[in-house]
Design a protein around this motif. Structure first.
Motif, short mmCIF file in Angstrom:
data_model
loop_
_atom_site.label_atom_id
_atom_site.label_comp_id
_atom_site.label_asym_id
_atom_site.label_seq_id
_atom_site.Cartn_x
_atom_site.Cartn_y
_atom_site.Cartn_z
N VAL A 1 120.44 11.75 35.55
CA VAL A 1 121.64 12.43 35.03
C VAL A 1 121.25 13.87 34.73
CG1 VAL A 1 123.35 12.51 33.19
CG2 VAL A 1 122.57 10.30 34.06
N SER A 2 121.76 14.80 35.53
CA SER A 2 121.41 16.22 35.36
C SER A 2 122.44 16.99 34.55
CB SER A 2 121.24 16.88 36.73
OG SER A 2 122.46 16.86 37.46
N GLY A 3 123.58 16.37 34.30
CA GLY A 3 124.60 17.05 33.51
C GLY A 3 125.70 16.10 33.07
N GLU B 1 135.32 15.97 28.44
CA GLU B 1 136.68 16.46 28.52
C GLU B 1 137.55 15.66 27.57
OE1 GLU B 1 137.83 16.50 32.62
OE2 GLU B 1 136.24 17.90 33.20
N VAL B 2 138.85 15.86 27.60
CA VAL B 2 139.74 15.26 26.60
C VAL B 2 139.62 13.74 26.57
CG1 VAL B 2 142.14 14.98 25.89
CG2 VAL B 2 141.37 17.18 26.79
N ASP B 3 139.77 13.09 27.69
CA ASP B 3 139.77 11.63 27.72
C ASP B 3 138.72 11.04 28.66
OD1 ASP B 3 140.91 12.58 29.99
OD2 ASP B 3 142.55 11.11 30.08
N ARG B 4 137.78 11.88 29.07
CA ARG B 4 136.79 11.39 30.03
C ARG B 4 135.51 12.21 29.96
NH1 ARG B 4 139.03 13.52 35.93
NH2 ARG B 4 138.74 15.75 35.54
N ARG B 5 134.47 11.66 30.58
CA ARG B 5 133.21 12.38 30.73
C ARG B 5 132.90 12.50 32.22
NH1 ARG B 5 131.55 10.62 25.46
NH2 ARG B 5 131.28 8.44 26.09
N VAL B 6 132.40 13.67 32.60
CA VAL B 6 132.08 13.93 33.99
C VAL B 6 130.55 14.09 34.12
CG1 VAL B 6 132.42 15.43 35.98
CG2 VAL B 6 134.30 15.07 34.37
N TYR B 7 129.94 13.15 34.83
CA TYR B 7 128.49 13.15 35.01
C TYR B 7 128.11 13.77 36.35
CZ TYR B 7 127.93 9.87 31.09
OH TYR B 7 127.92 9.27 29.85
N THR B 8 127.01 14.50 36.34
CA THR B 8 126.41 15.01 37.56
C THR B 8 125.07 14.31 37.75
OG1 THR B 8 127.47 17.17 37.27
CG2 THR B 8 125.61 17.05 38.80
N LEU B 9 124.89 13.70 38.91
CA LEU B 9 123.67 12.94 39.18
C LEU B 9 122.90 13.56 40.33
CD1 LEU B 9 125.06 9.27 39.07
CD2 LEU B 9 124.15 10.62 37.18
N VAL C 1 133.02 10.26 37.41
CA VAL C 1 133.93 10.43 36.29
C VAL C 1 134.09 9.10 35.55
CG1 VAL C 1 136.24 11.15 35.58
CG2 VAL C 1 135.15 12.23 37.57
N TYR C 2 133.98 9.16 34.21
CA TYR C 2 134.11 7.97 33.37
C TYR C 2 135.24 8.19 32.37
CZ TYR C 2 133.10 4.63 29.63
OH TYR C 2 133.21 3.66 28.66
N TRP C 3 136.25 7.29 32.43
CA TRP C 3 137.37 7.35 31.49
C TRP C 3 137.06 6.43 30.31
CZ3 TRP C 3 138.10 8.21 36.62
CH2 TRP C 3 138.91 9.28 36.97
N ARG C 4 136.99 7.01 29.11
CA ARG C 4 136.54 6.27 27.93
C ARG C 4 137.51 5.16 27.52
NH1 ARG C 4 134.73 11.63 26.47
NH2 ARG C 4 136.79 12.12 25.63
N PRO D 1 130.56 -1.72 43.53
CA PRO D 1 130.09 -0.59 42.71
C PRO D 1 128.82 0.00 43.30
CG PRO D 1 129.70 -2.69 41.59
CD PRO D 1 130.56 -2.98 42.77
N CYS D 2 128.73 1.33 43.32
CA CYS D 2 127.57 2.02 43.89
C CYS D 2 126.50 2.23 42.83
CB CYS D 2 128.00 3.36 44.48
SG CYS D 2 128.73 4.48 43.27
N SER D 3 125.33 2.67 43.27
CA SER D 3 124.22 2.91 42.34
C SER D 3 124.57 4.01 41.34
CB SER D 3 122.96 3.29 43.13
OG SER D 3 123.20 4.44 43.93
N HIS D 4 125.37 4.99 41.76
CA HIS D 4 125.74 6.08 40.85
C HIS D 4 126.63 5.56 39.71
CE1 HIS D 4 125.76 7.40 45.20
NE2 HIS D 4 124.64 7.90 44.75
N SER D 5 127.50 4.60 40.05
CA SER D 5 128.34 3.99 39.01
C SER D 5 127.49 3.22 38.01
CB SER D 5 129.37 3.05 39.64
OG SER D 5 130.24 3.76 40.50
#
Length: 461
Positions: free
Chosen positions: A289-291, A295-303, A316-319, A337-341
């Protein structure tokens, strides 16, 4: 005795058999469960009449071949393939597949455009590779071409790699190469990613089915023996499905670093599909996880990937409902589901796979008949009866598989089946639904022998 058996044929001007299509209740039920992807080709001609045999197949919840129907064709023209697809849809209650995989035949492509314009059509990668070998006889080119065809790239990356490929091998004026580039949206993974193909990129299911039929068929079989041998082959495939169901009931040893997620996967997925999911969990160990942006209702991950920092994915993960969506489009393409998920599930401390990443067609309950009453409310009565018949047949197949293991099981099952059959028969007569085996024989013989029948005949019961 099969209320959902479907057969349709044509005759030519000499009153001889033209085209023939047939399927049964179980195949029609399987299509209602797994008809999202359809594959077929017509390269198999092992019969005394040298008529093309078209095998229409898909992949079931065990990621194995399931047969939807068969067609014997008089020729390979547009009219014939149009007739085949129209007849197939008629048999399947007009349910259209999301995606279709065929060989590179131009006529098949035209028929699909005409009858199934909304389905995504893909050329079989095996046929494309074989054509490449015939038209550009260079092994280094073939390897580079396969990488272009199957590698997960963006369209822009594909364009750059293709230009490099053409220049490297000096193929700017090669007619086949130029034609294939114009059709790149029919064979290149870069342009098909995100379209659901259930993990299939070739009609290898048809090829394996052809090889499988070789065990049962001889090249000089007449029509009646030919169809009976095909039926035996299909029966064996269905027995193997019962065996897969049996193996899926046991729990393999958990072996990954995400044990709770792996345990959830083994509970819901069939054995073969679980192994595919477990491979994705194992691949997660190489992701970083590099970043992470809130955000308001979600988190955006960079892998990124270990020792491959140039590779990046956005997840993108919706809480609120734990939904996960990945830029690799692995779930949209394969349905798993992929490895990134899984990397995001780990970061969010999830103990189970989110519902939006569980596709029913891969689960142990994919053919659960409890949903039939809901799914068939708008269906015709004869189609509902067919679904019931096929679902009961599938359940009985499991019973027979277990009972055949021992002499005592065989004896007990035989007795129970006999007694239950008698009760169901009596119940049917009381309700005015008695079945006449004589009537069935009369129908069958009239189909074969009556020259006054119309050219196209359809049998439902």
């Amino acid at each position: 005795m099969d209320p959902g058996f479907f057969c349709k044929y044509t005759v030519d001007e000499n009153k001889r058999l033209g085209n023939l299509f047939w399927t049964d209740s179980i195949s029609r039920f399987d299509y209602s469960c797994f008809g999202d992807v359809l594959a077929f080709d017509s390269t198999y001609k092992i019969n005394a009449y040298q008529k093309p045999l078209v095998i229409l197949v898909g992949t079931n919840h065990h990621h194995r071949t399931t047969v939807f129907g068969f067609g014997l064709l008089k020729d390979e023209t547009l009219d014939t393939y149009t007739w085949l697809l129209e007849t197939f849809l008629s048999a399947m209650n007009n349910k259209k597949p999301l995606s279709i995989i065929t060989d590179c035949d131009k006529v098949i492509r035209q028929a699909i455009k005409k009858i199934l314009p909304e389905s995504t059509h893909r050329f079989c990668s095996w046929h494309v590779e074989r054509n490449a070998q015939e038209n550009v006889q260079d092994e280094q080119f073939i390897e580079s071409f396969k990488d272009c065809m199957l590698n997960h790239m963006t369209p822009e990356e594909f364009e750059q790699q293709w230009m490099t490929l053409v220049e490297k091998f000096g193929l700017q004026d090669n007619d086949w190469v130029n034609k294939m580039y114009k059709k790149r949206d029919l064979w290149a993974e870069s342009f098909l990613r995100g379209q659901f193909f259930a993990g299939m990129h070739s009609s290898q299911l048809c090829q394996s089915m052809n090889s499988y039929l070789n065990c049962f068929l001889q090249s000089r079989l007449k029509m009646f023996e030919f169809v009976r041998q095909i039926d035996k082959a299909v029966s064996w495939i269905r027995y193997n499905e019962a065996k897969d169901d049996f193996e899926s009931s046991s729990i393999p040893v958990l072996s990954t670093h995400l044990e709770r997620l792996e345990k959830h996967a083994v509970q819901i997925y069939t054995r073969n599909v679980f192994y595919m999911v477990r491979s994705e969990i194992q691949d997660e160990t190489l992701l970083i996880v590099s970043g992470c942006a809130n955000e308001v209702d979600r988190r955006v991950y960079t892998l990124t990937k270990f020792r491959n920092a140039h590779m990046r994915w956005i997840v993108v993960y919706w809480r609120k409902d734990h939904r996960i969506q990945c830029s690799c489009k692995g779930f949209e393409t394969v349905g798993l589901p992929c490895s990134h998920s899984f990397s995001v599930m780990k970061a969010e401390h999830l103990l189970s796979i989110p519902d939006n990443l569980i596709l029913r067609r891969w689960t142990k309950d994919a053919k659960d008949s409890k949903d039939l009453a809901v799914n068939s409310c708008q269906s015709p009565n004869d189609f509902i009866e067919m679904l019931r018949f096929a679902a009961l047949t599938a359940d009985c197949r499991k019973l027979c598989f277990y009972a055949s293991k021992t002499s005592e099981g065989y004896r007990k099952a035989k007795m129970e089946i006999y007694q239950l059959t008698r009760r169901m028969e009596e119940s049917s007569k009381i309700k005015g639904g008695s079945i006449s085996s004589v009537g069935f024989s009369e129908r069958r013989s009239s189909i074969v022998s009556d020259p006054a029948r119309k050219p196209r005949t359809e049998i439902h019961n």
